[in-house]
Scaffold this motif. Structure first.
Motif, PDB file in Angstrom:
ATOM      1  N   SER A  90      40.481  30.321  32.127  1.00 33.63           N
ATOM      2  CA  SER A  90      40.391  31.170  30.939  1.00 33.63           C
ATOM      3  C   SER A  90      40.794  32.599  31.267  1.00 33.63           C
ATOM      4  CB  SER A  90      38.964  31.156  30.384  1.00 33.63           C
ATOM      5  OG  SER A  90      38.632  29.878  29.932  1.00 33.63           O
ATOM      6  N   LEU A  91      40.314  33.096  32.394  1.00 31.53           N
ATOM      7  CA  LEU A  91      40.657  34.459  32.810  1.00 31.53           C
ATOM      8  C   LEU A  91      42.144  34.570  33.129  1.00 31.53           C
ATOM      9  CD1 LEU A  91      39.596  37.288  33.344  1.00 31.53           C
ATOM     10  CD2 LEU A  91      39.033  36.567  35.665  1.00 31.53           C
ATOM     11  N   LEU A  92      42.689  33.579  33.818  1.00 28.69           N
ATOM     12  CA  LEU A  92      44.127  33.593  34.119  1.00 28.69           C
ATOM     13  C   LEU A  92      44.957  33.592  32.838  1.00 28.69           C
ATOM     14  CD1 LEU A  92      44.308  31.084  37.109  1.00 28.69           C
ATOM     15  CD2 LEU A  92      44.757  33.542  37.193  1.00 28.69           C
ATOM     16  N   ASN A  93      44.568  32.761  31.890  1.00 33.78           N
ATOM     17  CA  ASN A  93      45.303  32.707  30.619  1.00 33.78           C
ATOM     18  C   ASN A  93      45.196  34.017  29.850  1.00 33.78           C
ATOM     19  OD1 ASN A  93      46.186  30.092  31.018  1.00 33.78           O
ATOM     20  ND2 ASN A  93      44.418  29.187  30.006  1.00 33.78           N
ATOM     21  N   ALA A  94      44.008  34.624  29.869  1.00 36.02           N
ATOM     22  CA  ALA A  94      43.795  35.864  29.114  1.00 36.02           C
ATOM     23  C   ALA A  94      44.571  37.045  29.700  1.00 36.02           C
ATOM     24  CB  ALA A  94      42.308  36.197  29.062  1.00 36.02           C
ATOM     25  N   THR A  95      44.846  37.011  30.996  1.00 43.32           N
ATOM     26  CA  THR A  95      45.505  38.142  31.649  1.00 43.32           C
ATOM     27  C   THR A  95      46.956  37.857  32.032  1.00 43.32           C
ATOM     28  OG1 THR A  95      44.675  37.454  33.822  1.00 43.32           O
ATOM     29  CG2 THR A  95      43.319  39.015  32.575  1.00 43.32           C
ATOM     30  N   ALA A  96      47.472  36.712  31.689  1.00 45.17           N
ATOM     31  CA  ALA A  96      48.799  36.283  32.145  1.00 45.17           C
ATOM     32  C   ALA A  96      49.918  37.253  31.801  1.00 45.17           C
ATOM     33  CB  ALA A  96      49.109  34.895  31.590  1.00 45.17           C
ATOM     34  N   ASP A  97      49.875  37.859  30.628  1.00 41.79           N
ATOM     35  CA  ASP A  97      50.989  38.704  30.193  1.00 41.79           C
ATOM     36  C   ASP A  97      50.749  40.198  30.397  1.00 41.79           C
ATOM     37  OD1 ASP A  97      52.361  36.451  29.388  1.00 41.79           O
ATOM     38  OD2 ASP A  97      51.522  36.506  27.367  1.00 41.79           O
ATOM     39  N   LEU A  98      49.674  40.549  31.080  1.00 42.99           N
ATOM     40  CA  LEU A  98      49.381  41.972  31.277  1.00 42.99           C
ATOM     41  C   LEU A  98      50.272  42.568  32.354  1.00 42.99           C
ATOM     42  CD1 LEU A  98      45.462  42.030  31.219  1.00 42.99           C
ATOM     43  CD2 LEU A  98      47.049  42.617  29.379  1.00 42.99           C
ATOM     44  N   ASP A  99      50.644  43.842  32.151  1.00 41.08           N
ATOM     45  CA  ASP A  99      51.385  44.539  33.190  1.00 41.08           C
ATOM     46  C   ASP A  99      50.406  44.930  34.305  1.00 41.08           C
ATOM     47  OD1 ASP A  99      50.025  46.894  32.393  1.00 41.08           O
ATOM     48  OD2 ASP A  99      51.683  47.562  31.145  1.00 41.08           O
ATOM     49  N   ASP A 100      50.925  45.427  35.413  1.00 40.64           N
ATOM     50  CA  ASP A 100      50.093  45.739  36.584  1.00 40.64           C
ATOM     51  C   ASP A 100      48.977  46.730  36.271  1.00 40.64           C
ATOM     52  OD1 ASP A 100      51.575  43.999  38.083  1.00 40.64           O
ATOM     53  OD2 ASP A 100      52.757  45.553  39.104  1.00 40.64           O
ATOM     54  N   GLU A 101      49.287  47.741  35.490  1.00 45.59           N
ATOM     55  CA  GLU A 101      48.284  48.769  35.178  1.00 45.59           C
ATOM     56  C   GLU A 101      47.114  48.167  34.385  1.00 45.59           C
ATOM     57  OE1 GLU A 101      47.964  52.851  32.568  1.00 45.59           O
ATOM     58  OE2 GLU A 101      49.888  52.386  33.531  1.00 45.59           O
ATOM     59  N   ASN A 102      47.421  47.384  33.375  1.00 45.23           N
ATOM     60  CA  ASN A 102      46.372  46.768  32.574  1.00 45.23           C
ATOM     61  C   ASN A 102      45.601  45.716  33.368  1.00 45.23           C
ATOM     62  OD1 ASN A 102      46.452  48.116  30.020  1.00 45.23           O
ATOM     63  ND2 ASN A 102      48.444  47.161  29.690  1.00 45.23           N
ATOM     64  N   LEU A 103      46.285  44.973  34.211  1.00 43.31           N
ATOM     65  CA  LEU A 103      45.609  43.982  35.047  1.00 43.31           C
ATOM     66  C   LEU A 103      44.636  44.657  36.001  1.00 43.31           C
ATOM     67  CD1 LEU A 103      45.264  41.034  35.792  1.00 43.31           C
ATOM     68  CD2 LEU A 103      47.184  41.284  37.379  1.00 43.31           C
ATOM     69  N   GLU A 104      45.049  45.776  36.583  1.00 43.23           N
ATOM     70  CA  GLU A 104      44.158  46.526  37.471  1.00 43.23           C
ATOM     71  C   GLU A 104      42.922  47.010  36.702  1.00 43.23           C
ATOM     72  OE1 GLU A 104      44.072  50.337  40.497  1.00 43.23           O
ATOM     73  OE2 GLU A 104      45.991  49.665  39.690  1.00 43.23           O
ATOM     74  N   GLU A 105      43.115  47.451  35.470  1.00 45.31           N
ATOM     75  CA  GLU A 105      41.995  47.897  34.644  1.00 45.31           C
ATOM     76  C   GLU A 105      41.006  46.751  34.384  1.00 45.31           C
ATOM     77  OE1 GLU A 105      41.305  49.926  30.299  1.00 45.31           O
ATOM     78  OE2 GLU A 105      43.173  50.358  31.369  1.00 45.31           O
ATOM     79  N   VAL A 106      41.531  45.559  34.111  1.00 49.93           N
ATOM     80  CA  VAL A 106      40.665  44.393  33.897  1.00 49.93           C
ATOM     81  C   VAL A 106      39.899  44.069  35.180  1.00 49.93           C
ATOM     82  CG1 VAL A 106      40.657  41.893  33.458  1.00 49.93           C
ATOM     83  CG2 VAL A 106      42.051  43.408  32.036  1.00 49.93           C
ATOM     84  N   MET A 107      40.560  44.125  36.321  1.00 52.93           N
ATOM     85  CA  MET A 107      39.891  43.832  37.597  1.00 52.93           C
ATOM     86  C   MET A 107      38.790  44.851  37.882  1.00 52.93           C
ATOM     87  SD  MET A 107      42.911  42.326  40.083  1.00 52.93           S
ATOM     88  CE  MET A 107      43.732  43.884  40.249  1.00 52.93           C
ATOM     89  N   LEU A 108      39.085  46.131  37.636  1.00 52.49           N
ATOM     90  CA  LEU A 108      38.071  47.165  37.858  1.00 52.49           C
ATOM     91  C   LEU A 108      36.880  46.975  36.925  1.00 52.49           C
ATOM     92  CD1 LEU A 108      40.349  50.281  38.396  1.00 52.49           C
ATOM     93  CD2 LEU A 108      38.930  49.128  40.115  1.00 52.49           C
ATOM     94  N   TYR A 109      37.144  46.600  35.689  1.00 52.58           N
ATOM     95  CA  TYR A 109      36.067  46.361  34.739  1.00 52.58           C
ATOM     96  C   TYR A 109      35.212  45.170  35.194  1.00 52.58           C
ATOM     97  CZ  TYR A 109      33.450  45.472  30.500  1.00 52.58           C
ATOM     98  OH  TYR A 109      32.428  45.264  29.611  1.00 52.58           O
ATOM     99  N   ALA A 110      35.852  44.125  35.672  1.00 51.82           N
ATOM    100  CA  ALA A 110      35.110  42.961  36.164  1.00 51.82           C
ATOM    101  C   ALA A 110      34.241  43.343  37.352  1.00 51.82           C
ATOM    102  CB  ALA A 110      36.074  41.841  36.543  1.00 51.82           C
ATOM    103  N   LEU A 111      34.756  44.162  38.260  1.00 45.98           N
ATOM    104  CA  LEU A 111      33.954  44.631  39.402  1.00 45.98           C
ATOM    105  C   LEU A 111      32.785  45.483  38.933  1.00 45.98           C
ATOM    106  CD1 LEU A 111      36.807  45.513  41.920  1.00 45.98           C
ATOM    107  CD2 LEU A 111      35.172  43.619  42.095  1.00 45.98           C
ATOM    108  N   PHE A 112      33.025  46.327  37.950  1.00 38.54           N
ATOM    109  CA  PHE A 112      31.958  47.153  37.375  1.00 38.54           C
ATOM    110  C   PHE A 112      30.864  46.267  36.784  1.00 38.54           C
ATOM    111  CE2 PHE A 112      30.414  48.907  33.295  1.00 38.54           C
ATOM    112  CZ  PHE A 112      29.633  49.951  33.786  1.00 38.54           C
TER     113      PHE A 112
END
Length: 113
Positions: free
Chosen positions: A81-103
């Motif tokens: 589900s996470l892979l599908n939700a983030t598949a089309d994100l550019d690097d900047e947005n993907l990094e933001e999602v990863m940081l949010y998940a870590l938070f």
């Protein structure tokens, strides 16, 4: 699921037969691994079990990580589900999602107190 040694043998055979677009013989691989063609054949059929040092040499020869030889776990439905939700994100947005998940993960133990 196949036996782990059957999986390893399958991967060795796949790499050997597809290297450089045309493959190499068991004899050529045996020479490169300083073993016999019979040993390569038996690795591929899971009759012999290659040692970790054999797998390391094979990985270096084929230019793959040693983990290539082992079965890869299927991602969980949550991971899919996470892979599908983030598949089309550019690097900047993907990094933001990863940081949010870590938070969110860092906050979780605080809520349980």
């Amino acid at each position: 699921m196949p036996d782990i040694y059957e999986q390893v043998g399958k991967q060795i055979r796949e790499l050997r037969t597809t290297i450089q677009g045309r493959g190499i013989s068991q004899e050529a691989l045996a020479r490169a691994m300083e073993t016999t063609a019979n040993t390569v054949s038996r690795w591929e059929t899971a009759t012999y079990k290659p040692s970790i040092s054999d797998l390391e040499r094979l990985a270096r020869f084929f230019g793959v990580p040693i983990t290539f030889f082992f079965p890869q776990p299927e991602p969980s439905s949550r991971a899919n589900s996470l892979l599908n939700a983030t598949a089309d994100l550019d690097d900047e947005n993907l990094e933001e999602v990863m940081l949010y998940a870590l938070f969110r993960r860092a906050r979780q133990p605080l809520k349980k107190r």
